[in-house]
Design a protein around this motif. Structure first.
Motif, PDB file in Angstrom:
ATOM      1  N   GLY A  53     -13.274  47.230 -20.773  1.00  0.00           N
ATOM      2  CA  GLY A  53     -13.656  45.903 -20.295  1.00  0.00           C
ATOM      3  C   GLY A  53     -15.153  45.755 -20.131  1.00  0.00           C
ATOM      4  O   GLY A  53     -15.641  45.394 -19.051  1.00  0.00           O
ATOM      5  N   ASN A  54     -15.907  46.040 -21.183  1.00  0.00           N
ATOM      6  CA  ASN A  54     -17.360  45.962 -21.133  1.00  0.00           C
ATOM      7  C   ASN A  54     -17.913  45.827 -22.547  1.00  0.00           C
ATOM      8  O   ASN A  54     -17.169  45.877 -23.527  1.00  0.00           O
ATOM      9  CB  ASN A  54     -17.937  47.209 -20.450  1.00  0.00           C
ATOM     10  CG  ASN A  54     -17.469  48.493 -21.113  1.00  0.00           C
ATOM     11  OD1 ASN A  54     -17.854  48.791 -22.237  1.00  0.00           O
ATOM     12  ND2 ASN A  54     -16.627  49.252 -20.408  1.00  0.00           N
ATOM     13  N   LYS A  55     -19.242  45.675 -22.648  1.00  0.00           N
ATOM     14  CA  LYS A  55     -19.912  45.512 -23.938  1.00  0.00           C
ATOM     15  C   LYS A  55     -20.600  46.796 -24.410  1.00  0.00           C
ATOM     16  O   LYS A  55     -21.394  46.769 -25.352  1.00  0.00           O
ATOM     17  CB  LYS A  55     -20.955  44.402 -23.850  1.00  0.00           C
ATOM     18  CG  LYS A  55     -20.399  43.008 -23.661  1.00  0.00           C
ATOM     19  CD  LYS A  55     -21.530  41.994 -23.707  1.00  0.00           C
ATOM     20  CE  LYS A  55     -21.015  40.573 -23.598  1.00  0.00           C
ATOM     21  NZ  LYS A  55     -22.119  39.584 -23.687  1.00  0.00           N
ATOM     22  N   ILE A  78      -0.986  43.858 -34.493  1.00  0.00           N
ATOM     23  CA  ILE A  78      -1.077  42.639 -33.678  1.00  0.00           C
ATOM     24  C   ILE A  78      -0.575  42.866 -32.250  1.00  0.00           C
ATOM     25  O   ILE A  78      -1.284  42.547 -31.285  1.00  0.00           O
ATOM     26  CB  ILE A  78      -0.315  41.469 -34.338  1.00  0.00           C
ATOM     27  CG1 ILE A  78      -0.960  41.099 -35.676  1.00  0.00           C
ATOM     28  CG2 ILE A  78      -0.326  40.237 -33.417  1.00  0.00           C
ATOM     29  CD1 ILE A  78      -0.149  40.077 -36.469  1.00  0.00           C
ATOM     30  N   PRO A  79       0.648  43.396 -32.047  1.00  0.00           N
ATOM     31  CA  PRO A  79       1.108  43.604 -30.659  1.00  0.00           C
ATOM     32  C   PRO A  79       0.186  44.514 -29.859  1.00  0.00           C
ATOM     33  O   PRO A  79      -0.045  44.275 -28.671  1.00  0.00           O
ATOM     34  CB  PRO A  79       2.498  44.233 -30.844  1.00  0.00           C
ATOM     35  CG  PRO A  79       2.937  43.823 -32.202  1.00  0.00           C
ATOM     36  CD  PRO A  79       1.690  43.780 -33.019  1.00  0.00           C
ATOM     37  N   LEU A  80      -0.341  45.568 -30.505  1.00  0.00           N
ATOM     38  CA  LEU A  80      -1.219  46.496 -29.795  1.00  0.00           C
ATOM     39  C   LEU A  80      -2.528  45.819 -29.397  1.00  0.00           C
ATOM     40  O   LEU A  80      -2.997  45.950 -28.264  1.00  0.00           O
ATOM     41  CB  LEU A  80      -1.507  47.718 -30.671  1.00  0.00           C
ATOM     42  CG  LEU A  80      -0.330  48.644 -30.947  1.00  0.00           C
ATOM     43  CD1 LEU A  80      -0.726  49.731 -31.936  1.00  0.00           C
ATOM     44  CD2 LEU A  80       0.183  49.262 -29.667  1.00  0.00           C
ATOM     45  N   GLY A  81      -3.125  45.079 -30.342  1.00  0.00           N
ATOM     46  CA  GLY A  81      -4.382  44.406 -30.054  1.00  0.00           C
ATOM     47  C   GLY A  81      -4.241  43.339 -28.985  1.00  0.00           C
ATOM     48  O   GLY A  81      -5.063  43.249 -28.061  1.00  0.00           O
ATOM     49  N   TYR A  85      -5.958  43.166 -25.219  1.00  0.00           N
ATOM     50  CA  TYR A  85      -6.754  42.014 -24.776  1.00  0.00           C
ATOM     51  C   TYR A  85      -6.217  41.447 -23.467  1.00  0.00           C
ATOM     52  O   TYR A  85      -6.976  41.170 -22.526  1.00  0.00           O
ATOM     53  CB  TYR A  85      -6.744  40.945 -25.861  1.00  0.00           C
ATOM     54  CG  TYR A  85      -7.595  39.732 -25.550  1.00  0.00           C
ATOM     55  CD1 TYR A  85      -8.983  39.813 -25.533  1.00  0.00           C
ATOM     56  CD2 TYR A  85      -7.006  38.501 -25.290  1.00  0.00           C
ATOM     57  CE1 TYR A  85      -9.770  38.707 -25.260  1.00  0.00           C
ATOM     58  CE2 TYR A  85      -7.777  37.381 -25.014  1.00  0.00           C
ATOM     59  CZ  TYR A  85      -9.157  37.490 -25.002  1.00  0.00           C
ATOM     60  OH  TYR A  85      -9.932  36.386 -24.723  1.00  0.00           O
ATOM     61  N   TYR A  86      -4.906  41.288 -23.384  1.00  0.00           N
ATOM     62  CA  TYR A  86      -4.303  40.727 -22.179  1.00  0.00           C
ATOM     63  C   TYR A  86      -4.229  41.742 -21.040  1.00  0.00           C
ATOM     64  O   TYR A  86      -3.879  41.387 -19.920  1.00  0.00           O
ATOM     65  CB  TYR A  86      -2.913  40.175 -22.492  1.00  0.00           C
ATOM     66  CG  TYR A  86      -2.957  38.809 -23.147  1.00  0.00           C
ATOM     67  CD1 TYR A  86      -2.918  37.650 -22.392  1.00  0.00           C
ATOM     68  CD2 TYR A  86      -3.072  38.689 -24.528  1.00  0.00           C
ATOM     69  CE1 TYR A  86      -2.989  36.403 -22.987  1.00  0.00           C
ATOM     70  CE2 TYR A  86      -3.138  37.452 -25.136  1.00  0.00           C
ATOM     71  CZ  TYR A  86      -3.096  36.312 -24.350  1.00  0.00           C
ATOM     72  OH  TYR A  86      -3.168  35.088 -24.948  1.00  0.00           O
ATOM     73  N   SER A  87      -4.563  43.004 -21.351  1.00  0.00           N
ATOM     74  CA  SER A  87      -4.616  44.025 -20.302  1.00  0.00           C
ATOM     75  C   SER A  87      -6.009  44.176 -19.715  1.00  0.00           C
ATOM     76  O   SER A  87      -6.206  44.949 -18.786  1.00  0.00           O
ATOM     77  CB  SER A  87      -4.148  45.377 -20.856  1.00  0.00           C
ATOM     78  OG  SER A  87      -2.787  45.332 -21.178  1.00  0.00           O
ATOM     79  N   PRO A  93     -14.092  45.550 -28.272  1.00  0.00           N
ATOM     80  CA  PRO A  93     -13.226  46.716 -28.504  1.00  0.00           C
ATOM     81  C   PRO A  93     -11.884  46.356 -29.131  1.00  0.00           C
ATOM     82  O   PRO A  93     -11.363  47.113 -29.949  1.00  0.00           O
ATOM     83  CB  PRO A  93     -13.041  47.291 -27.095  1.00  0.00           C
ATOM     84  CG  PRO A  93     -14.262  46.866 -26.351  1.00  0.00           C
ATOM     85  CD  PRO A  93     -14.587  45.504 -26.890  1.00  0.00           C
ATOM     86  N   VAL A  94     -11.331  45.205 -28.753  1.00  0.00           N
ATOM     87  CA  VAL A  94     -10.048  44.775 -29.330  1.00  0.00           C
ATOM     88  C   VAL A  94     -10.198  44.538 -30.831  1.00  0.00           C
ATOM     89  O   VAL A  94      -9.385  45.005 -31.638  1.00  0.00           O
ATOM     90  CB  VAL A  94      -9.528  43.496 -28.637  1.00  0.00           C
ATOM     91  CG1 VAL A  94      -8.338  42.917 -29.394  1.00  0.00           C
ATOM     92  CG2 VAL A  94      -9.129  43.800 -27.197  1.00  0.00           C
ATOM     93  N   LEU A  95     -11.248  43.806 -31.231  1.00  0.00           N
ATOM     94  CA  LEU A  95     -11.466  43.525 -32.650  1.00  0.00           C
ATOM     95  C   LEU A  95     -11.797  44.800 -33.425  1.00  0.00           C
ATOM     96  O   LEU A  95     -11.373  44.958 -34.575  1.00  0.00           O
ATOM     97  CB  LEU A  95     -12.582  42.500 -32.820  1.00  0.00           C
ATOM     98  CG  LEU A  95     -12.271  41.079 -32.346  1.00  0.00           C
ATOM     99  CD1 LEU A  95     -13.430  40.142 -32.663  1.00  0.00           C
ATOM    100  CD2 LEU A  95     -10.990  40.556 -32.981  1.00  0.00           C
TER     101      LEU A  95
END
Length: 361
Positions: A53-55, A78-81, A85-87, A93-95
Motif C-alpha cells: 500500500g505505497n509507491k 484478474i481475481p488475484l489482481g 487491490y480491494y485488500s 503494485p497491482v498493475l
C-alpha cells in the motif's frame, strides 16, 4: 448464400470461438478464485497495506518478481489482481503483478529458449521485468483517485472484512467470498469480453494474422500490438504459435511484440479492470503495454535483423522440461469450469434482468 445465412453462420462461429476461448481460461480462473480466497484469509488488508500500500520501488519489484513465477494467463490473474487491490494494495503494485504474471513465467521462458533461441529469450526476459515495472510505476504516478481503494467510492465495491476467527473458519469465509461476490462480479465481465474476443477471432483468424506479419516495420508491429491487446492467448500456449509465425518469415520483433501485448492483455481483463477499478487504469495499462511492445519489438528487429530463424528441430529437451513444469488441466475439468463461469455470469445479471422486467411490467 443469403444475408440471413451469413449472419447466422457468423453468430454460430462467434459463439463457438467464445466458448473455446473461455474453455482455455476457465480452469485458471477457478484456480485463481481459490488463490484469491486464500489471500483473503492469509494476507489480511492490514498486511497488504503495509507491504504493497505505497509507491515505493520495492513494492513494484516485489509484485513484478512474484508475478514472474506464476504461469497464469491474463484472465486467470484478474481475481488475484482485483483481490490485491480491494485488500489495500496500491494501483502500481497491482498493475505490475497483473502484467508480469501473464507475460513471463518459467515455463514460457523454457519454451521460448527452445523455440525462439537465446537472443530472443534474453530480450523477452529483460522486457518481462521492465515492462511490468514501468506499467506499475506509471500507475502510481497517474492513478490519482484510482491509486488506492476509497470506501466512499461509487464504483462496484467488493467488501473485505477482517475477523479474528480460527484458520479453518477464515479459510472457509475466504472461499465463500471468492466463489460468491468475487466470482459473480468478475465472471459477467469475463464472459462479456470472451464474446467480443470470439467475434474478433472470427473476423481475424490466425491465417489472416500470419499473412500480414512478415513486415518488420512499425505499421506491422502496431497492428499486431493492437490486435493482441483484445485477443485472448494462453500464458504459455501462444509461444509455439509465435515460433510458427517466425518460421514462416515474420520478424523476431513480431515475436516480442506478441509475447508482451498478446499475453498481458485481452478484452475480458480490460473490461473487468474498467468496471472494478476505473477507466484511468485501463488507459494507463493498455497504452503503456501497447507502446512498450511496439518499441521493444522495433528495437528487437534492429538488433536481430538477420536472425529470424527458429530452432524447431532442437526443442525436444525444452518441450519435455516445459511439460514437466506445466500444470495440464484435464479437458473435463475445463468444461466444468466453463459451465460454472457462465452460470456465475447469469446469476450476477438476474437481479438486473428482474429489475428491467419489473419496470416494463
Amino acid at each position: 448464400m443469403n444475408i440471413l445465412e451469413i449472419v447466422l453462420n457468423g453468430v454460430k462461429d462467434t459463439i463457438v470461438a467464445s466458448i473455446v476461448t473461455l474453455n482455455g481460461a476457465s480452469g485458471w480462473l477457478m484456480i485463481s478464485f481459490i488463490l484469491a480466497g486464500v489471500l483473503h484469509n492469509v494476507l489480511t488488508p492490514r498486511r497488504f497495506q503495509k507491504q504493497l500500500g505505497n509507491k515505493k520501488f520495492s513494492s513494484l519489484i516485489k509484485s513484478t518478481i512474484s508475478g514472474m513465477f506464476l504461469p497464469i494467463c491474463s484472465c486467470g490473474v484478474i481475481p488475484l489482481g482485483i483481490s490485491m487491490y480491494y485488500s489495500g494494495a496500491y494501483l502500481g503494485p497491482v498493475l505490475a503483478f497483473m502484467t508480469s504474471t501473464p507475460i513471463i513465467n518459467p515455463i514460457a521462458v523454457v519454451l521460448c529458449l527452445g523455440l525462439l533461441g537465446p537472443k530472443v529469450t534474453i530480450i523477452y526476459l529483460i522486457a518481462g521485468f521492465l515492462v511490468p515495472f514501468l506499467v506499475g510505476f506509471l500507475g502510481n504516478c497517474f492513478g490519482k483517485e484510482e491509486l488506492s481503494l476509497h470506501n466512499d467510492s461509487e464504483e462496484e465495491v467488493i467488501e473485505l472484512e477482517e475477523e479474528k476467527r480460527s484458520f479453518m473458519g477464515n479459510m472457509i469465509d475466504g472461499l465463500k467470498w471468492s466463489f460468491g461476490e468475487l466470482a459473480l462480479t468478475i465472471s459477467k465481465y469475463v464472459v462479456m469480453g470472451m464474446v467480443f474476443a470470439g467475434f474478433i477471432t472470427t473476423i481475424f483468424p490466425n491465417s489472416i494474422i500470419q499473412k500480414y506479419l512478415g513486415n518488420p516495420g512499425l505499421l506491422s508491429l502496431g497492428s499486431i500490438a493492437i490486435l493482441a491487446c483484445v485477443m485472448y492467448v494462453c500464458a504459455v500456449g501462444h509461444i509455439p504459435f509465435i515460433a510458427a509465425l517466425v518460421a514462416s518469415g515474420a520478424s523476431p520483433g513480431i515475436a516480442i511484440t506478441f509475447l508482451i501485448a498478446g499475453a498481458a492483455t485481452n478484452l475480458p481483463e480490460l473490461i473487468s479492470m474498467f468496471k472494478l477499478i476505473g477507466k484511468r487504469t485501463v488507459i494507463i495499462y493498455s497504452v503503456t503495454l501497447t507502446l512498450s511492445s511496439i518499441i521493444i519489438g522495433y528495437i528487437t528487429n534492429l538488433l536481430l535483423v538477420n536472425n529470424n530463424s527458429v530452432n524447431l528441430d532442437a526443442t525436444n529437451s525444452s518441450i519435455q522440461l516445459a511439460n514437466k513444469l506445466m500444470l495440464n488441466i484435464p479437458d473435463s475439468f475445463e468444461y466444468v469450469c466453463t459451465i460454472l463461469i457462465i452460470l456465475f455470469a447469469f446469476k450476477s445479471i438476474i437481479p438486473k434482468m428482474k429489475e428491467v422486467i419489473g419496470n416494463h411490467a
